[in-house]
Design a protein around this motif. Structure first.
Motif, PDB file in Angstrom:
ATOM      1  N   ALA A 122      20.872 -15.684  -5.178  1.00 51.43           N
ATOM      2  CA  ALA A 122      19.536 -15.762  -6.017  1.00 51.43           C
ATOM      3  C   ALA A 122      20.125 -15.941  -7.339  1.00 51.43           C
ATOM      4  O   ALA A 122      19.622 -16.556  -8.150  1.00 51.43           O
ATOM      5  N   LEU A 123      21.034 -14.980  -7.775  1.00 51.10           N
ATOM      6  CA  LEU A 123      21.692 -14.949  -9.115  1.00 51.10           C
ATOM      7  C   LEU A 123      22.728 -15.931  -9.362  1.00 51.10           C
ATOM      8  O   LEU A 123      23.339 -16.071 -10.594  1.00 51.10           O
ATOM      9  N   GLY A 124      23.199 -16.794  -8.450  1.00 52.50           N
ATOM     10  CA  GLY A 124      24.234 -17.952  -8.584  1.00 52.50           C
ATOM     11  C   GLY A 124      25.678 -17.303  -8.717  1.00 52.50           C
ATOM     12  O   GLY A 124      26.185 -17.680  -9.439  1.00 52.50           O
ATOM     13  N   ARG A 125      25.505 -16.186  -8.246  1.00 57.46           N
ATOM     14  CA  ARG A 125      27.211 -15.372  -8.220  1.00 57.46           C
ATOM     15  C   ARG A 125      27.677 -15.212  -6.771  1.00 57.46           C
ATOM     16  O   ARG A 125      27.024 -15.100  -5.897  1.00 57.46           O
ATOM     17  N   PRO A 126      28.974 -15.221  -6.709  1.00 57.22           N
ATOM     18  CA  PRO A 126      29.444 -14.959  -5.555  1.00 57.22           C
ATOM     19  C   PRO A 126      29.206 -13.415  -5.006  1.00 57.22           C
ATOM     20  O   PRO A 126      29.247 -12.456  -5.762  1.00 57.22           O
ATOM     21  N   PRO A 127      29.159 -13.069  -3.704  1.00 60.96           N
ATOM     22  CA  PRO A 127      28.864 -11.991  -3.320  1.00 60.96           C
ATOM     23  C   PRO A 127      29.831 -10.710  -3.744  1.00 60.96           C
ATOM     24  O   PRO A 127      29.446  -9.435  -3.825  1.00 60.96           O
ATOM     25  N   ARG A 128      31.114 -11.156  -4.095  1.00 55.04           N
ATOM     26  CA  ARG A 128      32.128 -10.100  -4.491  1.00 55.04           C
ATOM     27  C   ARG A 128      31.690  -9.443  -5.815  1.00 55.04           C
ATOM     28  O   ARG A 128      32.234  -8.666  -6.305  1.00 55.04           O
ATOM     29  N   ASP A 129      30.890 -10.292  -6.746  1.00 54.33           N
ATOM     30  CA  ASP A 129      30.455  -9.763  -7.902  1.00 54.33           C
ATOM     31  C   ASP A 129      29.576  -8.504  -7.852  1.00 54.33           C
ATOM     32  O   ASP A 129      29.189  -8.068  -8.547  1.00 54.33           O
ATOM     33  N   LEU A 130      28.768  -8.243  -6.562  1.00 55.80           N
ATOM     34  CA  LEU A 130      27.873  -7.310  -6.384  1.00 55.80           C
ATOM     35  C   LEU A 130      28.544  -6.121  -5.650  1.00 55.80           C
ATOM     36  O   LEU A 130      29.229  -6.452  -4.767  1.00 55.80           O
ATOM     37  N   THR A 131      28.002  -4.950  -5.933  1.00 55.60           N
ATOM     38  CA  THR A 131      28.328  -3.803  -5.380  1.00 55.60           C
ATOM     39  C   THR A 131      27.262  -2.819  -5.189  1.00 55.60           C
ATOM     40  O   THR A 131      26.517  -2.697  -6.114  1.00 55.60           O
ATOM     41  N   LEU A 132      26.956  -2.267  -3.999  1.00 56.54           N
ATOM     42  CA  LEU A 132      26.244  -1.103  -3.684  1.00 56.54           C
ATOM     43  C   LEU A 132      26.688   0.114  -4.217  1.00 56.54           C
ATOM     44  O   LEU A 132      27.523   0.587  -3.955  1.00 56.54           O
ATOM     45  N   LEU A 133      26.005   0.676  -5.483  1.00 54.80           N
ATOM     46  CA  LEU A 133      26.384   1.720  -6.025  1.00 54.80           C
ATOM     47  C   LEU A 133      25.795   2.987  -5.704  1.00 54.80           C
ATOM     48  O   LEU A 133      26.470   4.001  -5.351  1.00 54.80           O
ATOM     49  N   ARG A 134      24.660   2.787  -5.024  1.00 53.79           N
ATOM     50  CA  ARG A 134      23.870   4.075  -4.441  1.00 53.79           C
ATOM     51  C   ARG A 134      22.562   3.568  -3.593  1.00 53.79           C
ATOM     52  O   ARG A 134      22.119   2.469  -3.583  1.00 53.79           O
ATOM     53  N   GLY A 135      22.544   4.483  -2.399  1.00 59.37           N
ATOM     54  CA  GLY A 135      21.533   4.114  -1.382  1.00 59.37           C
ATOM     55  C   GLY A 135      21.885   3.407  -0.298  1.00 59.37           C
ATOM     56  O   GLY A 135      21.166   2.834   0.219  1.00 59.37           O
TER      57      GLY A 135
END
Length: 70
Positions: free
Chosen positions: A43-56
């Protein structure tokens, strides 16, 4: 954001001031968390490696970190 695993379809909705994410993946072995990161990245047009689950990791309410562009 609030996540609902095991939904009928993958979707992202904004309701008021909250983000609702629904994924078809089950909440087992981190499958739903990975699906959430993939869906948000697309949805953001970013590679998945750019996102990190920080909490939850085991909760419905999650905090996701997004890497800054270089």
């Amino acid at each position: 954001m609030r996540v609902t695993p095991g939904a009928n379809r993958d979707e992202i909705r904004i309701e008021g001031e909250s983000v609702q994410v629904r994924v078809t993946s089950p909440p087992a072995d981190g499958a739903a968390n990975e699906a959430v990161l993939r869906l948000l990245a697309a949805a953001l047009g970013r590679p998945p490696r750019d996102l990190t689950l920080l909490r939850g990791a085991t909760a419905r309410i999650k905090l996701i970190g997004i890497a800054m562009s270089r």
